[in-house]
Every structure is written in structure tokens, then in C-alpha cells.
Design a protein around this motif. Structure first.
Motif, short mmCIF file in Angstrom:
data_model
loop_
_atom_site.label_atom_id
_atom_site.label_comp_id
_atom_site.label_asym_id
_atom_site.label_seq_id
_atom_site.Cartn_x
_atom_site.Cartn_y
_atom_site.Cartn_z
N ASN C 172 0.84 -1.19 0.00
CA ASN C 172 0.00 0.00 0.00
C ASN C 172 0.88 1.26 0.00
O ASN C 172 1.36 1.71 1.04
N ILE C 214 10.55 0.29 6.32
CA ILE C 214 9.13 0.43 5.94
C ILE C 214 8.95 0.16 4.45
O ILE C 214 8.06 -0.60 4.05
N SER C 217 9.14 -3.41 3.73
CA SER C 217 8.14 -4.30 4.33
C SER C 217 7.12 -4.66 3.27
O SER C 217 6.83 -3.89 2.35
N ASP C 218 6.59 -5.81 3.43
CA ASP C 218 5.68 -6.32 2.40
C ASP C 218 4.28 -6.40 2.96
O ASP C 218 3.90 -7.37 3.60
N SER C 219 3.55 -5.37 2.73
CA SER C 219 2.25 -5.36 3.36
C SER C 219 1.22 -6.21 2.60
O SER C 219 0.06 -6.27 2.98
N GLN C 221 2.02 -9.44 2.03
CA GLN C 221 2.24 -10.64 2.81
C GLN C 221 1.72 -10.37 4.22
O GLN C 221 2.26 -9.57 4.96
N THR C 222 0.66 -11.03 4.59
CA THR C 222 0.07 -10.68 5.88
C THR C 222 0.97 -11.09 7.02
O THR C 222 1.64 -12.11 6.95
#
Lengths: 242, 242, 242, 242
Positions: C172, C214, C217-219, C221-222
Motif C-alpha cells: 500500500n 518500511i 516491508s511487504d504489506s 504478505q500478511t
DNA sequence: GATGAATGAGGTTTCATTCAT
DNA sequence: TATGAATGAAACCTCATTCAT
């Protein structure tokens, strides 16, 4: 600002020396002010607005007038002056007319019409006078009211002439003159109630009739008598008499 | 707070909830304000002065009135209200009197006298109204003038009755009513010119004569005619006609 | 004046006409105000204090600003404007850098550092913005937030570029940009919690690491998956799951 | 009002003696105040409005609170207290979980989620805190910030645990905790920028990813190095380095 | 314990007037 | 002579707080 007695030191009446320039400037400023004063009221109109409307800077306004209040006085008295000048002219004419045997009634109507026309032309000044006379200095207010007095006196003379000629009944002349002035001024002051008349012309004729009605009324003869005269012999019921 | 328009909080008309206390407070404040407003003018009177004169703190004044202007409106309209209440009562009486065959003239004099007395009592309010109506909100001004209109209308009815009865000549009824009101009010508004009358009583009788003079004037019959009628055949010299 | 809505005069944005003088004056006043606003809060700072601190009279402040609130808006938006100008310049640079094959990571770090430095310079404005945005007019608040949006958008573009280049994982983007801004601003807003860093320089390096954390980070991938991945297979006890 | 040092004599904390009654009253008032404070701002909300909304008289509000400011403090600290209570509970749980060999990552996610949920519930208090902390007394502000510190410390402990377990890289723990708090609070404070998320649930998962990204970032390894590492060997042109 | 009227300090803003340029 | 920025007094109004009832 509050006290009208302890008033500020009056400086030279204005900074502008050239007489003609001064007068023109004052008139331009006053013209701008008149509209604004009427629209927003004297106190809700700032000198800045006046200056803007007159196309001047704030500082310049104070070159032509010593104070904001002086603008107001200028407006009120200049209306008056114009009226008085008119009456001065008439006074001369009237002397001639009298000698020509002119009827007092005609003289009066002539004068009254003139006054009404003038009041119409100076309608805005008149309204302003009713509203803001109290904002004047004590001295200025006095001067202004004296002017009013003189105008009223002019009519008193005419009425007196009519009485002397036997054309009008005797009566309280001063009071009648007062009433006549008030009615003429009401065209300006209470204009909202006269909206059925679109122009002065329409108002003028009926006003003249009424004025004559006033002149012909007999204030010596008490209304009580009048009431008796009409023969109806009506007596107010007791409880209404209190 | 000025620019926070969108956050403006509508407020209750006044802070004080107890009805009686509210009314008394408003009246005390208004009474104090009336004197000051007349003396110095509405705009030159500060709320602090009003509060002081009323024996309250500044803040308290705003517990009783939402704004300074509301005090003004209170003063103007309370005078009006009192007048209207009086007329409401009279209206009933007059219906009875008419059926008893009372003369329109008597009716009128009765009403006019009442109005003059009232104007005298509320003289200060009347003066204030002439000077400061323009300081009201548009809405309030409208309401106020409507009240004036109603009062004027009351007189129009009486005159109309007299005309219907054949006691008064036909004529512009509305105009005559206007004039009658203006003359009565002039006792307050132009009091300086009537200084020869020390009390209303002295002014009242001559005023009634004049009022009758107005009622009996015939504004159908144009003054021009009148002028002709008087047989003097006087013609204004050309140069005065312009 | 409050209730005189219908008579309200639109006023020029400020009384002072000379452009340069105006600007200098506004800046001097705003500078004085900024300190006071931060120290005592906007509402607990009177215009009198601001004037005093700026070495002016109260009235003069209102020659330069229409209202107290305008000073606030000036402070908030001038910080923003400065930031936006900086970004405009960078935008051009970045186009060149991209064509030179610069790594998105480097681009981002460059931009983020710039923003952090700016936030540091405008630290006081930033704090003020967090505290007093709500004191703005609706319209001004809107304008201000739109500015924030544009700045955020600038970072969104950079991130999107990195994603397109395969250097950052998808996710996102809008959210990430939001987080990056917030963290940079927190140097100003929550400065008390960062007292271990005496100067921005010390804060900057670790902040950049975190920022990269940040970005990487892989948002998508939950976190639930992440938790599984690490092989510990820990499951929260039931009662904590509610 | 201005000085937060020379503070008024504190009276008995409230006039109401019955403990339960007191608490209920305070909560009712505070609830009413919270909405108003957020809507209009603390300073633009009068005690009268609060009283009205709470269904009480003005006087009564001052039976429950010593001052308006106390209401503000009540609101800010009660949010905090609630958060702290929650963490106290968790602290005990976590000791157990740790002994059960729970993964630090899971522990952290558990705690962070809790905090996020809490922040969402107390969203309004959080916003108020950001805006109005400065309106507190110096002493109260200090107390409030200490509370924040304690909460941050709770997260520092969890991170430290993860580092000790070798699950998170070493790095500035205090800074990371700060960042995590700020991001969670930004859901409340910068909510306008997160309008794409309608409910916390949608925001929570990506937020957790980002939080993990932060935890896993290595702030020892300087970004400069990172930049080198990526092999692109990009060097910023000189003029940008200044 | 509840009420709400009274208080008065203090806030923002306006504006007539001055005076250096 | 024209300008317009500076001034500061004073205006209206708000509001937290007190206190008699």
C-alpha cells in the motif's frame, strides 16, 4: 469623542490654502460622504471609506477637513445655506409681489412649493440632519438650529402677512409654520410611508391642499367649540374622559 | 470569533431564565440606556456606561440582552407596542361609539389626543426612533416600520369612517394620516421649535385645530383651482415659474 | 459589528499597500507570533503580546493581517509553501537522475533526507500545525490539508517508481508514504520523546534505516503468514485472541 | 490564565463528597466535553456548553471539577490510564508467554494490535492530546508525558526481548518504540490521510507489516552502507550533496 | 448538592487622527 | 500638498468562576 463640551483645540480650519481648490475638495469629499453616511450611518462610515469613495487618501481628507465631524457639519449646513440663499432671493421678490397686490395665498403656495422642491433636492441632507444633528458639537448644533429657525421665520412672515390681509384666520403662527416645515420635510424623513407617491410632483399638490387646510384652521377657536358647533352634541362617555 | 462563522453558536435570546427577573432587568437597563442614548447618541454611548447607570456590571447587561443593538430595538419597539396596545383597546371602544352614533370628528379627536398624549409620554423613544432606526438590523427595522404602518392604518380607518359619513371631504386618506402622525411626533422630534409650549396640554388644543384643518382640507380640489377661485387672478411672473 | 452582518464591509486583505513593506511586516509579526503561539498556545496568546514582541502597536498588526487567525494561517501555510517549493525543484532533478539510472533507493533517501531537514528547520511550524489546524477557517483548513496531500503525493511517486523498478516490494504505497511523513514529522511533534538525539543529524541516520525498513516491508504478505514463516509456529492462546 | 507556573490555589478537588456520585458525574461531564472539545476546540468551548450537553447547570460542573482545565486533564489522563491498565494486564500475561517460549514477534504483534485497537477506541482522546497537551498545567503536562513514557517503555521491553532472543536486529530500541507508537497514533491524528481505510481492521494488517519492517530494520548498518551495498554505486552529483 | 445570575478581566478588532516621507 | 503606515484608545462581547439561594 464623548464630551461635546470639552472639545479639542481647533486647528487652522484646513491645510489647503488655495481657496478654490479647498472648496472643490470639500465638495467632492462631502458628496462621497453623504451617500455613505446615509447608507451606513455616520458612525458606521469610516474616514477611509469616504476617502476611497472620493478618490483621495485618508491623509488628504484631513487636509480638507479638520475632523470627520466637520464633514457632517458641512453637509448639514450646506443644505441649509442653499435653502437660505433661495429664501433671500424670494424675500426680495415677495416684497415686489406684495406691492403688486399678490394674494398671500399665492405667495405662500409659491414659497412652500419652492421649499418642498428644495427639500426634495436636498432630501439626503435632510434625512441626515434628522439623524445626526446630535452628533454635532454643541456650538455647531446651535448654529444649525438657528438656521432652521430662520427658515421657519420666513414662513411665519408670510403667514403673518396673510393674517394681516385678512386672508388667513388668526392663530398660532409659529406653530403653523412649524407644522408646514415638518410636513414638507416628512417627504424626506418618512419617505417610506409615502411610497405611493413616486415623485415629488405627485406629492406636491395634495400637500399644498393640506398646507392650506392648516393655514385656514382656526386654532383660536378651540376644538371643543368646533365639536359643539357641528351640532351633534356628542358627549364622550365619562369613562373615556379620564 | 469574527471569522469563525462556521462554528458560530446560536445562543438563547438571553442568559436569564426567570421570566420576571428578565423583564425587570431588561426594563431597568433599557431605562438607563434611553437617557444615555438620547443624550450622547446610540453610538457614542458605551455599554459600560449603560451598565453603570443601571447599577450592573458590563457582563450582566449581556445576560439580559444579546447585543447592544438589542437594547435599542427593545426601546423602539416597546414604545410601539405600548401604542399598539392602546389602539387595540380603542378599537373596541370605537365600535361601540360608532353604533351609538358618535360623530367621526369626536372619534378622531379622541384618538388623536390619545396618540399625542402617548407620544408625549414616550417622547424620548420617539426621538430615538427618528434618529436610530437605521442602526437596527434589516429585519428589525422592517418589523419596526410595520408597527408604524399599523398605527397609521388605525387613523386611516377613522378618517375613512368620517368620509363615509360625509363629515370629511374625500381626499388622499393615507396622506392625511401620515401628516397627522408626523405632526404629533414633531412634538417630540422637533421639540426645540416648540419651546413656547411648556407642556403638552398647551400644544394639544392648537394641534387639534390644525389636525381638523387637515382633515377638512380637500386634496381633490387642486390648489391651482383654489388659487384661481380666489379671484385675484394672480399669475406668477415668468421668471419664477422655472 | 457582530450582528451588523448585512452591512459588513468587505475589506482589502491588508491595509499596507507597499508590497515589500507588507511582506517584511508580515514576516516580522509572524515570527514573533510563532514563538508565542508555541509557548502559550494560539488561544492563550493575545494580539497585544504579539504586537509587543514584534515591536509594533496593536493597531499596526491589523494593518498587516486582517485577523489574528490570518497570522496562524500565514505561519502554517508558509512552512508548507517552502516545503513545496523545495519539492518542485527536486522533481526536476529527479527526472534527470532517473534517466541517469539512479537507484530508487538513493532517490528516496535523498528526498527523505531533504524533507527531514526541512521539517527540522520548520519544526515550530510543524508543531503548530498539529496543534492548531483546527483553529483555521474551514476553507483555510482545506487548503492547508491539500498542501499536505501534495507533499505526501510526492513520496508516493518515488515509492511507485521503486516498485516499478522492482526495488521495493509492492504494497500500500499511500500508506507507506503516510507513515514516512508521520515519522519525519514526529521529530518535531513528539520531540520530547527523542531527547536522546540532540540534533537532527543523529536522528537522521537511524530514521533512514527505519524508513527503508518500511519501504521494504511487504504489506501484501500478511503478518499472520510472516508469523508462520518464522517456523516457531507459535499460536496465541485462545483467551488472548478475542 | 496565561502563566502556568503561578497557578491558583488548588481547592479541594471537588465539592461532591460521595465517591461514586462524583465519578459518575465527572464521566458524564467529560463525555460531553470530549465531543465539544474536538468539534470546536478546547478554547472555543465554553463551560456553559459543556454543562448544557451534560444536562447540568454551570454551577454543578464546578462541583465536579475545580476548573475547566481539569476536565481536559481528566480526558487526557483517563485515556492514558485505560491504556496503562491494559498494559499492566498484558505484562503479566507476557511473562507467562515468554516462559512458554512464545516468539517475540508474536508477543509484539499481540501487544501492538492491542495498542492499535485501544488507540482506535480512544481516538478522540488521542487527537485531543495532540492538540491540547500544551493547555495543561506544567505539572499536569509532566504527569501526562510520563504516562506516555511508560507506555513507550512497555514496547521497548518487548523489542529488547526480541533482540535478546536474536529475532530482531540490534538497533536504537527507544527510537523504534517511538516510531511504532507514532504510527499507531497517526490512525487517530492524521486520520484524514487514511480515509481509504474505513475501519481499523483494514488498517491494522498493513500497519503490522510495516511495524515488523521497522523492527527488522537495522539501524546499526548505516543507510550509507546500504546504499553502497546495493551495488548500483550511484553517487549523488556534487551540487545535491550540500 | 444544585442552581444560575453576577462578575469583571481580558479578548479581538476598529478607526479617527498624526506625521514622516 | 499628498500619501498611507503607525498609533492607541476604546468599543463590544465572552466566559471561567463565585456564591447566595
Amino acid at each position: 469623542m464623548k464630551s461635546q463640551v470639552l472639545r479639542k483645540k481647533r486647528k487652522a480650519p484646513s491645510q489647503v490654502t488655495d481657496e478654490k481648490r479647498l472648496q472643490e475638495g470639500q465638495e467632492r469629499i462631502a458628496a462621497a460622504a453623504l451617500n455613505l453616511f446615509l447608507q451606513n450611518g455616520y458612525h458606521n462610515t469610516s474616514v477611509r471609506e469616504v476617502a476611497q469613495k472620493a478618490g483621495l487618501s485618508v491623509g488628504s481628507v484631513f487636509n480638507y477637513f479638520t475632523s470627520k465631524e466637520e464633514i457632517l457639519f458641512f453637509l448639514l449646513s450646506s443644505g441649509q445655506v442653499r435653502a437660505e440663499i433661495g429664501f433671500q432671493k424670494q424675500r426680495a421678490e415677495f416684497e415686489r409681489l406684495k406691492q403688486d397686490g399678490a394674494s398671500p395665498r399665492a405667495l405662500f403656495l409659491r414659497a412652500y412649493e419652492r421649499y418642498a422642491v428644495l427639500t426634495d433636492e436636498l432630501r439626503r441632507n435632510t434625512v441626515l440632519a434628522y439623524q445626526e444633528t446630535k452628533s454635532l458639537t454643541l456650538a455647531e448644533r446651535k448654529r444649525f438650529l438657528e438656521g432652521e429657525e430662520r427658515i421657519q421665520h420666513f414662513f411665519e412672515e408670510i403667514i403673518a402677512y396673510g393674517v394681516a390681509q385678512g386672508e388667513f384666520p388668526a392663530g398660532n403662527i409659529r406653530l403653523k409654520a412649524h407644522c408646514l416645515l415638518v410636513l414638507a420635510q416628512s417627504w424626506a424623513v418618512r419617505h417610506w410611508a409615502l411610497s405611493s407617491f413616486t415623485k415629488l410632483d405627485e406629492y406636491l399638490e395634495p400637500l399644498k391642499s393640506i398646507a392650506l387646510g392648516i393655514l385656514e384652521s382656526d386654532s383660536q377657536q378651540t376644538p371643543a367649540l368646533v365639536a359643539a358647533q357641528d351640532g351633534k352634541d356628542f358627549v364622550l362617555p365619562r369613562e373615556l374622559t379620564s
